[in-house]
Design a protein around this motif. Structure first.
Motif, PDB file in Angstrom:
ATOM      1  N   LEU A 145      16.143  28.524 -12.040  1.00 59.38           N
ATOM      2  CA  LEU A 145      16.855  27.261 -11.841  1.00 59.38           C
ATOM      3  C   LEU A 145      18.306  27.516 -11.451  1.00 59.38           C
ATOM      4  O   LEU A 145      18.872  26.810 -10.598  1.00 59.38           O
ATOM      5  CB  LEU A 145      16.792  26.426 -13.127  1.00 59.38           C
ATOM      6  N   SER A 146      18.923  28.525 -12.079  1.00 61.80           N
ATOM      7  CA  SER A 146      20.313  28.867 -11.751  1.00 61.80           C
ATOM      8  C   SER A 146      20.442  29.292 -10.296  1.00 61.80           C
ATOM      9  O   SER A 146      21.404  28.929  -9.611  1.00 61.80           O
ATOM     10  CB  SER A 146      20.793  29.981 -12.684  1.00 61.80           C
ATOM     11  N   GLN A 147      19.462  30.042  -9.822  1.00 59.45           N
ATOM     12  CA  GLN A 147      19.485  30.495  -8.424  1.00 59.45           C
ATOM     13  C   GLN A 147      19.296  29.326  -7.466  1.00 59.45           C
ATOM     14  O   GLN A 147      19.965  29.250  -6.428  1.00 59.45           O
ATOM     15  CB  GLN A 147      18.389  31.539  -8.216  1.00 59.45           C
ATOM     16  N   ILE A 148      18.366  28.377  -7.807  1.00 55.40           N
ATOM     17  CA  ILE A 148      18.125  27.221  -6.933  1.00 55.40           C
ATOM     18  C   ILE A 148      19.356  26.319  -6.878  1.00 55.40           C
ATOM     19  O   ILE A 148      19.714  25.782  -5.829  1.00 55.40           O
ATOM     20  CB  ILE A 148      16.894  26.421  -7.410  1.00 55.40           C
ATOM     21  N   GLU A 149      20.031  26.163  -8.020  1.00 55.31           N
ATOM     22  CA  GLU A 149      21.192  25.274  -8.093  1.00 55.31           C
ATOM     23  C   GLU A 149      22.442  25.889  -7.462  1.00 55.31           C
ATOM     24  O   GLU A 149      23.429  25.177  -7.238  1.00 55.31           O
ATOM     25  CB  GLU A 149      21.484  24.945  -9.563  1.00 55.31           C
ATOM     26  N   SER A 150      22.392  27.190  -7.189  1.00 50.66           N
ATOM     27  CA  SER A 150      23.565  27.877  -6.630  1.00 50.66           C
ATOM     28  C   SER A 150      23.970  27.271  -5.280  1.00 50.66           C
ATOM     29  O   SER A 150      23.110  26.949  -4.446  1.00 50.66           O
ATOM     30  CB  SER A 150      23.252  29.362  -6.451  1.00 50.66           C
ATOM     31  N   PRO A 151      25.291  27.108  -5.047  1.00 45.44           N
ATOM     32  CA  PRO A 151      25.771  26.553  -3.768  1.00 45.44           C
ATOM     33  C   PRO A 151      25.360  27.412  -2.570  1.00 45.44           C
ATOM     34  O   PRO A 151      25.295  26.919  -1.437  1.00 45.44           O
ATOM     35  CB  PRO A 151      27.294  26.544  -3.946  1.00 45.44           C
ATOM     36  N   SER A 152      25.070  28.669  -2.828  1.00 36.66           N
ATOM     37  CA  SER A 152      24.691  29.562  -1.720  1.00 36.66           C
ATOM     38  C   SER A 152      23.258  29.308  -1.235  1.00 36.66           C
ATOM     39  O   SER A 152      22.872  29.766  -0.155  1.00 36.66           O
ATOM     40  CB  SER A 152      24.840  31.023  -2.152  1.00 36.66           C
ATOM     41  N   THR A 153      22.454  28.580  -2.044  1.00 36.18           N
ATOM     42  CA  THR A 153      21.072  28.284  -1.649  1.00 36.18           C
ATOM     43  C   THR A 153      21.081  27.112  -0.685  1.00 36.18           C
ATOM     44  O   THR A 153      21.613  26.033  -0.995  1.00 36.18           O
ATOM     45  CB  THR A 153      20.213  27.926  -2.883  1.00 36.18           C
ATOM     46  N   PRO A 154      20.489  27.265   0.517  1.00 37.62           N
ATOM     47  CA  PRO A 154      20.468  26.179   1.510  1.00 37.62           C
ATOM     48  C   PRO A 154      19.768  24.934   0.959  1.00 37.62           C
ATOM     49  O   PRO A 154      18.747  25.032   0.276  1.00 37.62           O
ATOM     50  CB  PRO A 154      19.691  26.783   2.689  1.00 37.62           C
ATOM     51  N   GLN A 155      20.327  23.735   1.248  1.00 35.01           N
ATOM     52  CA  GLN A 155      19.762  22.480   0.754  1.00 35.01           C
ATOM     53  C   GLN A 155      18.339  22.258   1.237  1.00 35.01           C
ATOM     54  O   GLN A 155      17.487  21.756   0.497  1.00 35.01           O
ATOM     55  CB  GLN A 155      20.650  21.304   1.205  1.00 35.01           C
ATOM     56  N   GLN A 156      18.060  22.655   2.477  1.00 28.99           N
ATOM     57  CA  GLN A 156      16.732  22.391   3.050  1.00 28.99           C
ATOM     58  C   GLN A 156      15.632  23.223   2.398  1.00 28.99           C
ATOM     59  O   GLN A 156      14.442  22.874   2.458  1.00 28.99           O
ATOM     60  CB  GLN A 156      16.729  22.618   4.566  1.00 28.99           C
ATOM     61  N   SER A 157      16.007  24.312   1.718  1.00 29.50           N
ATOM     62  CA  SER A 157      14.999  25.167   1.091  1.00 29.50           C
ATOM     63  C   SER A 157      14.776  24.834  -0.395  1.00 29.50           C
ATOM     64  O   SER A 157      13.829  25.324  -1.015  1.00 29.50           O
ATOM     65  CB  SER A 157      15.396  26.641   1.219  1.00 29.50           C
ATOM     66  N   LYS A 158      15.642  23.972  -0.949  1.00 31.52           N
ATOM     67  CA  LYS A 158      15.550  23.670  -2.390  1.00 31.52           C
ATOM     68  C   LYS A 158      14.237  22.969  -2.776  1.00 31.52           C
ATOM     69  O   LYS A 158      13.631  23.318  -3.803  1.00 31.52           O
ATOM     70  CB  LYS A 158      16.751  22.837  -2.829  1.00 31.52           C
ATOM     71  N   PRO A 159      13.765  21.963  -2.030  1.00 27.96           N
ATOM     72  CA  PRO A 159      12.505  21.320  -2.420  1.00 27.96           C
ATOM     73  C   PRO A 159      11.344  22.294  -2.539  1.00 27.96           C
ATOM     74  O   PRO A 159      10.559  22.229  -3.505  1.00 27.96           O
ATOM     75  CB  PRO A 159      12.263  20.303  -1.296  1.00 27.96           C
ATOM     76  N   GLN A 160      11.235  23.206  -1.600  1.00 30.31           N
ATOM     77  CA  GLN A 160      10.139  24.176  -1.644  1.00 30.31           C
ATOM     78  C   GLN A 160      10.293  25.103  -2.851  1.00 30.31           C
ATOM     79  O   GLN A 160       9.292  25.432  -3.513  1.00 30.31           O
ATOM     80  CB  GLN A 160      10.137  24.988  -0.344  1.00 30.31           C
ATOM     81  N   LEU A 161      11.543  25.535  -3.125  1.00 29.16           N
ATOM     82  CA  LEU A 161      11.786  26.418  -4.263  1.00 29.16           C
ATOM     83  C   LEU A 161      11.476  25.708  -5.591  1.00 29.16           C
ATOM     84  O   LEU A 161      10.887  26.299  -6.504  1.00 29.16           O
ATOM     85  CB  LEU A 161      13.240  26.903  -4.258  1.00 29.16           C
ATOM     86  N   TYR A 162      11.879  24.445  -5.707  1.00 34.21           N
ATOM     87  CA  TYR A 162      11.590  23.665  -6.918  1.00 34.21           C
ATOM     88  C   TYR A 162      10.085  23.515  -7.133  1.00 34.21           C
ATOM     89  O   TYR A 162       9.574  23.699  -8.242  1.00 34.21           O
ATOM     90  CB  TYR A 162      12.235  22.285  -6.829  1.00 34.21           C
ATOM     91  N   VAL A 218      21.506  17.613  -6.769  1.00 37.97           N
ATOM     92  CA  VAL A 218      20.306  17.188  -6.040  1.00 37.97           C
ATOM     93  C   VAL A 218      20.431  15.706  -5.733  1.00 37.97           C
ATOM     94  O   VAL A 218      20.613  14.885  -6.640  1.00 37.97           O
ATOM     95  CB  VAL A 218      19.023  17.452  -6.857  1.00 37.97           C
ATOM     96  N   SER A 219      20.353  15.349  -4.452  1.00 39.69           N
ATOM     97  CA  SER A 219      20.490  13.947  -4.057  1.00 39.69           C
ATOM     98  C   SER A 219      19.235  13.153  -4.427  1.00 39.69           C
ATOM     99  O   SER A 219      18.166  13.728  -4.658  1.00 39.69           O
ATOM    100  CB  SER A 219      20.719  13.852  -2.548  1.00 39.69           C
TER     101      SER A 219
END
Length: 423
Positions: A10-27, A59-60
């Motif tokens: 979760l810390s890695q997904i929430e990191s600002p360095s993680t692209p927004q477009q890839s977060k849904p797939q990672l979650y 997360v919007s």
């Protein structure tokens, strides 16, 4: 607390360095991993941390809404213990954001209510469903959907005999301009209304509603007979009088009545026969707690109903009777009631006043005079000799009927009539 692997992911997904477009797939990938690898209390903790993360500020709403839908889908298939722990946390957290996520909040509350209901915690299930917003500008809820939700809530309250809370939702349904069209919902509504009226001791109205349920189409025959039994019980417990007499007549004339256990007492009530204390004791074993609760004078609802009925039954047998003798006939003196005569007099006086018993009371001599409505030759109703007049009228009617039959036989068979006259 979340497991180290989940917290790190979760810390890695929430990191600002993680692209927004890839977060849904990672979650979604992490959610699948949690559901398949975590168990017991750890599963609940990991899901709670996951839920907090997708509702976080990073997360919007546009992204969190589909993630919540996936989360809800996974939650449906988990054990009740997990549903309750996670669901409680989720609906609490959503309260501040429910305006934008009302559909997801509604689905979570339904899952939570299902889990509570399976665990037989009906009050908690009802309260979870009560939090669903049905009047909202952002989500259209039809009247049919409202009715279905409210009927479920009131039935849950009735499981715990909380008739006050249940009645509030019954009134909401009544106040809707839309009528109930679904036959199943209509049946549940009628049955719930009958149970509430029964609990409120409005027994005549409850009897009618139970009887309506017993006539419903598409209901299992055993359930229909059970509703008929409930209708008979409520009619028996209702105050004696013309209205109850009509209810008893309707039930007695139903062809199915003979197949239920309560038919014996129904028949005695309908035919105005005296009911013995032994019959009352046997009948009371079939009653619900609220139906045998004590009234203000210390007697039960059943005792009061039977006493009033037996007073009416006695009025069919006697022209007049002393109150202490009537108390003995009604079985009050056997129960050790030292004020039996006064009790009979008080009940009779109230019934005469309310028009449920015809007669008068001589308090000085302690005599009750019953009025059958039959007048003597002078036109005086309830005069002495009522039974003799009734007997004379009966004999006269039988004699006239025999004469009519004899005349009919003579007209049909003149030769036979002539031969009988010769002999």
């Amino acid at each position: 607390m979340a497991s180290q692997a989940v917290a790190s992911a979760l810390s890695q997904i929430e990191s600002p360095s993680t692209p927004q477009q890839s977060k849904p797939q990672l979650y979604n990938g992490l959610l699948t991993k949690i559901v398949t690898s975590s168990t017991g209390d750890q599963l609940s903790q990991d899901l709670i941390y996951f839920f907090d993360s997708i509702l976080g500020d990073n997360v919007s709403v546009v992204v969190s809404r589909p993630l919540l839908d996936t989360f809800i889908t996974k939650l449906r298939d988990l054990p009740n213990e997990t549903k309750i722990k996670v669901g409680q946390h989720a609906v609490t957290l959503l309260q501040s954001r429910s305006a934008s996520l009302e559909e997801q909040d509604s689905n979570l509350r339904e899952i939570l209510a299902d889990a509570y209901e399976e665990e037989e915690d009906y009050i908690a299930a009802a309260r979870a469903l009560q939090g669903i917003h049905v009047d909202s500008s952002s989500r259209l809820v039809t009247d049919a959907a409202k009715i279905r939700l409210w009927i479920r809530i009131l039935r849950l309250y009735l499981e715990e005999d909380d008739t006050t809370s249940a009645e509030s939702f019954l009134n909401r349904i009544k106040n809707l301009p839309t009528k109930i069209e679904d036959p199943e919902l209509k049946l549940h509504f009628q049955l719930s209304q009958a149970r509430i009226l029964d609990a409120r001791r409005r027994f005549l109205e409850a009897s009618q509603e139970y009887f309506n349920v017993s006539l419903a189409v598409g209901v299992d025959e055993n359930d229909r007979l059970q509703a008929l039994s409930a209708a008979i019980i409520c009619a028996v417990l209702a105050p004696a009088g013309p209205q109850r007499a009509r209810a008893l007549a309707r039930l007695y004339k139903d062809d199915r009545a003979t197949s239920v256990d309560e038919f014996a007492i129904l028949e005695k009530m309908y035919l105005d026969r005296l009911i013995t204390p032994e019959e009352v004791a046997a009948f009371s074993k079939k009653l619900q707690p609220h139906q045998v609760a004590q009234t203000a004078d210390g007697s039960t609802v059943l005792d009061k109903a039977v006493l009033e009925h037996n007073l009416v039954a006695a009025s069919r047998l006697y022209e007049n009777i002393k109150t202490d003798a009537l108390a003995s006939i009604l079985g009050l003196t056997d129960s050790g009631d030292t004020m039996a005569a006064e009790k009979v007099e008080a009940y009779a006086a109230r019934m005469v006043e309310q028009g449920r018993l015809k007669g008068s009371i001589d308090q000085i001599d302690g005599i009750i005079y019953f009025d059958s409505g039959v007048s003597d030759a002078a036109g005086t109703p309830g005069a002495t000799g009522r039974n003799l007049r009734l007997w004379d009228a009966g004999v006269r009617g039988v004699a006239e009927e025999v004469e009519r039959v004899a005349a009919s036989v003579s007209d049909a068979f003149p030769e036979l009539a002539a031969s009988q006259m010769v002999h």
